[in-house]
Design a protein around this motif. Structure first.
Motif, PDB file in Angstrom:
ATOM      1  N   SER A 228       0.857  -1.188   0.000  1.00 21.59           N
ATOM      2  CA  SER A 228       0.000   0.000   0.000  1.00 21.59           C
ATOM      3  C   SER A 228       0.891   1.234   0.000  1.00 21.59           C
ATOM      4  N   VAL A 229       0.814   2.019  -1.067  1.00 22.42           N
ATOM      5  CA  VAL A 229       1.565   3.273  -1.152  1.00 22.42           C
ATOM      6  C   VAL A 229       0.631   4.394  -0.718  1.00 22.42           C
ATOM      7  N   LYS A 230       1.026   5.118   0.302  1.00 21.87           N
ATOM      8  CA  LYS A 230       0.168   6.178   0.820  1.00 21.87           C
ATOM      9  C   LYS A 230      -0.008   7.293  -0.212  1.00 21.87           C
ATOM     10  N   ALA A 231      -1.124   7.973  -0.111  1.00 19.33           N
ATOM     11  CA  ALA A 231      -1.408   9.093  -1.015  1.00 19.33           C
ATOM     12  C   ALA A 231      -0.351  10.188  -0.865  1.00 19.33           C
ATOM     13  N   LYS A 232      -0.129  10.903  -1.954  1.00 18.91           N
ATOM     14  CA  LYS A 232       0.772  12.051  -1.979  1.00 18.91           C
ATOM     15  C   LYS A 232       2.189  11.659  -1.553  1.00 18.91           C
ATOM     16  N   THR A 233       2.619  10.514  -2.068  1.00 18.98           N
ATOM     17  CA  THR A 233       3.980  10.024  -1.805  1.00 18.98           C
ATOM     18  C   THR A 233       4.677   9.846  -3.145  1.00 18.98           C
ATOM     19  N   PRO A 234       5.286  10.894  -3.680  1.00 21.65           N
ATOM     20  CA  PRO A 234       5.838  10.830  -5.043  1.00 21.65           C
ATOM     21  C   PRO A 234       7.113   9.993  -5.114  1.00 21.65           C
ATOM     22  N   GLY A 235       7.422   9.555  -6.325  1.00 26.99           N
ATOM     23  CA  GLY A 235       8.699   8.922  -6.606  1.00 26.99           C
ATOM     24  C   GLY A 235       8.873   7.509  -6.101  1.00 26.99           C
ATOM     25  N   VAL A 236       7.827   6.863  -5.619  1.00 26.62           N
ATOM     26  CA  VAL A 236       7.940   5.498  -5.106  1.00 26.62           C
ATOM     27  C   VAL A 236       8.069   4.529  -6.279  1.00 26.62           C
ATOM     28  N   ARG A 237       8.964   3.549  -6.134  1.00 27.11           N
ATOM     29  CA  ARG A 237       9.133   2.501  -7.137  1.00 27.11           C
ATOM     30  C   ARG A 237       8.787   1.144  -6.526  1.00 27.11           C
ATOM     31  N   VAL A 238       7.858   0.432  -7.154  1.00 25.40           N
ATOM     32  CA  VAL A 238       7.502  -0.930  -6.773  1.00 25.40           C
ATOM     33  C   VAL A 238       7.813  -1.799  -7.975  1.00 25.40           C
ATOM     34  N   ALA A 239       8.770  -2.736  -7.839  1.00 29.32           N
ATOM     35  CA  ALA A 239       9.277  -3.421  -9.028  1.00 29.32           C
ATOM     36  C   ALA A 239       9.706  -4.846  -8.713  1.00 29.32           C
ATOM     37  N   GLY A 240       9.583  -5.715  -9.728  1.00 28.18           N
ATOM     38  CA  GLY A 240      10.129  -7.063  -9.651  1.00 28.18           C
ATOM     39  C   GLY A 240       9.433  -7.975  -8.672  1.00 28.18           C
ATOM     40  N   PHE A 265      -1.904   1.808  -5.021  1.00 28.71           N
ATOM     41  CA  PHE A 265      -0.968   2.913  -5.213  1.00 28.71           C
ATOM     42  C   PHE A 265      -1.765   4.198  -5.051  1.00 28.71           C
ATOM     43  N   GLY A 266      -1.657   4.802  -3.852  1.00 27.40           N
ATOM     44  CA  GLY A 266      -2.533   5.899  -3.482  1.00 27.40           C
ATOM     45  C   GLY A 266      -3.703   5.379  -2.667  1.00 27.40           C
ATOM     46  N   GLU A 267      -4.586   6.288  -2.291  1.00 28.08           N
ATOM     47  CA  GLU A 267      -5.704   5.921  -1.418  1.00 28.08           C
ATOM     48  C   GLU A 267      -7.025   6.353  -2.028  1.00 28.08           C
ATOM     49  N   LEU A 268      -8.007   5.486  -1.879  1.00 25.60           N
ATOM     50  CA  LEU A 268      -9.315   5.695  -2.495  1.00 25.60           C
ATOM     51  C   LEU A 268      -9.957   7.001  -2.076  1.00 25.60           C
ATOM     52  N   ASP A 269      -9.853   7.356  -0.806  1.00 28.41           N
ATOM     53  CA  ASP A 269     -10.597   8.498  -0.279  1.00 28.41           C
ATOM     54  C   ASP A 269      -9.854   9.827  -0.398  1.00 28.41           C
ATOM     55  N   ILE A 270      -8.628   9.810  -0.910  1.00 30.70           N
ATOM     56  CA  ILE A 270      -7.869  11.050  -1.113  1.00 30.70           C
ATOM     57  C   ILE A 270      -8.052  11.468  -2.564  1.00 30.70           C
ATOM     58  N   THR A 271      -8.857  12.461  -2.796  1.00 27.46           N
ATOM     59  CA  THR A 271      -9.273  12.798  -4.162  1.00 27.46           C
ATOM     60  C   THR A 271      -8.351  13.786  -4.855  1.00 27.46           C
ATOM     61  N   TYR A 272      -7.449  14.435  -4.137  1.00 32.96           N
ATOM     62  CA  TYR A 272      -6.591  15.442  -4.763  1.00 32.96           C
ATOM     63  C   TYR A 272      -5.127  14.996  -4.737  1.00 32.96           C
ATOM     64  N   ASP A 273      -4.918  13.749  -5.040  1.00 33.48           N
ATOM     65  CA  ASP A 273      -3.565  13.206  -5.112  1.00 33.48           C
ATOM     66  C   ASP A 273      -3.102  13.288  -6.572  1.00 33.48           C
ATOM     67  N   VAL A 274      -2.653  14.483  -6.979  1.00 36.46           N
ATOM     68  CA  VAL A 274      -2.332  14.716  -8.393  1.00 36.46           C
ATOM     69  C   VAL A 274      -0.985  14.129  -8.780  1.00 36.46           C
ATOM     70  N   GLY A 275      -0.145  13.760  -7.807  1.00 33.79           N
ATOM     71  CA  GLY A 275       1.167  13.243  -8.120  1.00 33.79           C
ATOM     72  C   GLY A 275       2.122  14.340  -8.538  1.00 33.79           C
ATOM     73  N   ASP A 276       3.277  13.938  -9.024  1.00 32.07           N
ATOM     74  CA  ASP A 276       4.332  14.886  -9.400  1.00 32.07           C
ATOM     75  C   ASP A 276       4.867  14.490 -10.773  1.00 32.07           C
ATOM     76  N   ALA A 277       4.638  15.341 -11.767  1.00 27.55           N
ATOM     77  CA  ALA A 277       5.094  15.037 -13.125  1.00 27.55           C
ATOM     78  C   ALA A 277       6.604  14.907 -13.198  1.00 27.55           C
ATOM     79  N   ASN A 278       7.318  15.614 -12.327  1.00 27.11           N
ATOM     80  CA  ASN A 278       8.777  15.569 -12.330  1.00 27.11           C
ATOM     81  C   ASN A 278       9.343  14.463 -11.443  1.00 27.11           C
ATOM     82  N   ASN A 279       8.470  13.762 -10.736  1.00 29.98           N
ATOM     83  CA  ASN A 279       8.899  12.671  -9.872  1.00 29.98           C
ATOM     84  C   ASN A 279       7.773  11.637  -9.767  1.00 29.98           C
ATOM     85  N   PRO A 280       7.445  11.014 -10.897  1.00 27.42           N
ATOM     86  CA  PRO A 280       6.306  10.087 -10.885  1.00 27.42           C
ATOM     87  C   PRO A 280       6.607   8.798 -10.139  1.00 27.42           C
TER      88      PRO A 280
END
Length: 516
Positions: A228-240, A265-280
C-alpha cells in the motif's frame, strides 16, 4: 530464448541475433526494454510483443500485434504497417520514461542500488550507462529474506497443509520489513515467498521495493493489499514482485468501498492526489496471480491493482487470474485434454441448476486493474481472465501503449448480459489514448457471446489505435470489436475466423463516431 508473459528482458546488449522463441513453437509474449541487438531481432511466433526504448537493426516475425515505443534503429517498422496478420504499432516518442531500479557492483566490490531518474525529453533509444541514475548505498537498504523450507541440503516446496497458516516467523519478517520502510529505508527482497499478516505500507517519497527472482508476497487474509503506497507520496518505485491472493478470513483490511486488492498505489478516499510530473511513481515488472500455487481455490481479490495517485508510470504488468491451478494430491484433472492441471471453474451443475462453486467460484477476481488517478501511463499491460471488466480506466489524460487480454474462460452467459469487456474507459473520461489494444476469447464452458471487447466514450479527446479482437478456441464469440459511445464497430470474432484478428480499423482514432 523461449518466452512468455512475466519473462521480461531488460538492459541487454546482444552482438548478433536475438530470437524470442523456440523454432516454430507456440509462444505468447512478451516484453523487452532498454536493449539493443546488432543482428536480427526475431519475435518468432509470438502472438503479441511489446518493445520499449530498444535499438534494433532489423526486426521480423510476430503473429498479430507488435508494438514499439521509443525505439530506434533501422529495424523499426513504419507505424500502422501490416505484414500478413500482424499489424505494427509505433509510438515514436513516448511522453515519459522511467526505468526499473537495479543492483550493480562498484569497483570495490560493494553492492549499489541504481534508481534511474525520470526522463521527459530523452525518452527514446537505449541507455545502458548510469548517467541518469541516483546511486544508493546498501547501508540504507533492508535485504528481506523469506523462509526457505529445506529437506536436508535441498530446497523444497512449502507444505500445502500449512500454506494458509501464518507462523510467528512470518509475522516477525513482516514486522522487520515494515520497520525498515518506516525508517525510510528501501527494500530488496530475495527470491522466495513472504507470507504477510499486514500490508507493507510505503509512506516516504522515493522509496523502492525491489524484488529479485520473482520474490512473492502473499496477501494478508483480511483484505489488505500486499503493498500500500500512501497518497501524496511521489517517486515510489515498486518493481520485480509477484503478488499473490490469499484465502480471505476477515474484511477489516478492505478499502472504504469494501473491495480488496493486491496493490494499492494511493488511497481511495484522497481525491486530490495529483502526483508529481517531475517525480512520478513507478510500477515495473509487476506480476499478480489469483490462484495457481495454492491448493485452496477460494483464494480471491476483488481487484488486483488499484492506482489512485496521479502521475504513475506502469512498465510491464501481467495481471492474471488463474485459468488453471495445481492438482491436489491424488486428484485428476477435470479436462481430459489438459490432464496435468485443474481448470478453474466458476459454476457447477447441481440438480439441473448452476451453482457457484464454494459460494464465490474458484480463484475469483473481478478486475485486473482500476485506474482513478490522472496522468497515469501504462507501457505494456497484460490482463487475463477476471470475471468482470479486465481494465477499468476512470482517470483523465491516461494512456496505454500495448494491451493484451484474454477474457475469462469459465464464465456463464450472464457475462454477456453484464456487457463486460477487456478494456473499459468510463464515460466520464474526456481524454485517453490507447495503442495496440487486443482482446481474445476462449470460452471453454458456456457459449458466451460477449458483446464487444473494448468500450470507451466517443469524444475528441479519446484516441484508439489498432484495436482488435480474436477468437482463440472453444465456443462463444466477441460480437463486435468495440463500443465507442454506443456505436458498435468491427466484425465478430468467432469459430469461423478462429485465430484471425478482427480489426475495427488500422491506424489511430475515429473521432466521434455516431453510426457505423
Amino acid at each position: 530464448m523461449a518466452v512468455s508473459q512475466a519473462a521480461p528482458l531488460r538492459r541487454a546488449s546482444v552482438a548478433n541475433k536475438l530470437v524470442f522463441g523456440d523454432g516454430g513453437a507456440y509462444s505468447s509474449g512478451g516484453f523487452v526494454a532498454n536493449a539493443k541487438a546488432g543482428g536480427i531481432c526475431s519475435y518468432a511466433a509470438n502472438q503479441q510483443w511489446f518493445s520499449r526504448a530498444c535499438d534494433f537493426e532489423r526486426t521480423e516475425g510476430g503473429a498479430w500485434s507488435t508494438v514499439f515505443s521509443g525505439c530506434t534503429g533501422g529495424g523499426i517498422p513504419q507505424d500502422n504497417s501490416v505484414e500478413g496478420a500482424n499489424v505494427r504499432t509505433v509510438e515514436k516518442t513516448p511522453e515519459v520514461r522511467l526505468e526499473k531500479p537495479y543492483i550493480a557492483v562498484d569497483n570495490d566490490g560493494n553492492y549499489e542500488l541504481h534508481v534511474p531518474k525520470v526522463a521527459r525529453e530523452a525518452t527514446t533509444g537505449v541507455n545502458l550507462d548510469s548517467s541518469n541514475n541516483e546511486i544508493r548505498s546498501f547501508s540504507n537498504i533492508k535485504v528481506g529474506k523469506p523462509i526457505l523450507p529445506m529437506k536436508g541440503y535441498d530446497y523444497v516446496n512449502h507444505d500445502m497443509d500449512t500454506y494458509n497458516i501464518l507462523s510467528e516467523e512470518d509475522e516477525k519478517i513482516n514486522n522487520e520489513l515494515q520497520q525498515a520502510l518506516d525508517e525510510g529505508k528501501d527494500l530488496v527482497l530475495c527470491p522466495g515467498i513472504f507470507f504477510l499478516k499486514r500490508s507493507l505500507v510505503v509512506k516516504h517519497p522515493n522509496q523502492v521495493i525491489l524484488g529479485l527472482g520473482l520474490a512473492t508476497l502473499i496477501a494478508p487474509q483480511d483484505g489488505s493489499p500486499c503493498v500500500s503506497v500512501k497518497a501524496k507520496t511521489p517517486g515510489v518505485r515498486v518493481a520485480g514482485l509477484m503478488l499473490e491472493a490469499s484465502v480471505q478470513s476477515e474484511t477489516k483490511g478492505r478499502a472504504s468501498d469494501g473491495k480488496s486488492s493486491l496493490l494499492s498505489f494511493g488511497e481511495l478516499d484522497i481525491t486530490y492526489d495529483v502526483g508529481d510530473a517531475n517525480n512520478p511513481g513507478l510500477i515495473s515488472d509487476l506480476f499478480t496471480r489469483v490462484g495457481g500455487s495454492n491448493f485452496d481455490r477460494t483464494v480471491n481479490s476483488d481487484i488486483m491493482v488499484r492506482v489512485h495517485s496521479g502521475h504513475v508510470v506502469g512498465d510491464n504488468l501481467w495481471l492474471w487470474r488463474a485459468d488453471h491451478v495445481k492438482l491436489r494430491p491424488g486428484e485428476k484433472g477435470n479436462d481430459t485434454g489438459l490432464p496435468l492441471y485443474w481448470q478453474t471453474r466458476t459454476w457447477r451443475e447441481e440438480d439441473g441448476k448452476k451453482v457457484l462453486i464454494d459460494g464465490i467460484g474458484e480463484c475469483v477476481t473481478k478486475n485486473a486493474i482500476e485506474v482513478t488517478g490522472n496522468d497515469v501511463k501504462m507501457y505494456g499491460l497484460f490482463c487475463e481472465h477476471t470475471t468482470e471488466h479486465q481494465c477499468v480506466w476512470k482517470g483523465e489524460r491516461g494512456s496505454t501503449t500495448f494491451f493484451q487480454c484474454e477474457l475469462p474462460y469459465d464464465v456463464d452467459t450472464d457475462y454477456s448480459v453484464g456487457n463486460f469487456t477487456g478494456y473499459y474507459v468510463d464515460e466520464s473520461v474526456n481524454e485517453h489514448t490507447a495503442r495496440g489494444i487486443g482482446v481474445y476469447s476462449n470460452f471453454t464452458v458456456y457459449n458466451v457471446k460477449a458483446p464487444y471487447g473494448i468500450k470507451l466514450p466517443s469524444k475528441k479527446g479519446i484516441v484508439l489505435q489498432n484495436p482488435f479482437t480474436i477468437f482463440l478456441n472453444n465456443g462463444g464469440s466477441i460480437e463486435k470489436v468495440l463500443d465507442q459511445g454506443g456505436a458498435l464497430v468491427g466484425d465478430a470474432a468467432k469459430l469461423e475466423n478462429k485465430g484471425k484478428p478482427q480489426r475495427a480499423w488500422i491506424g489511430d482514432k475515429r473521432v466521434e463516431i455516431v453510426s457505423v
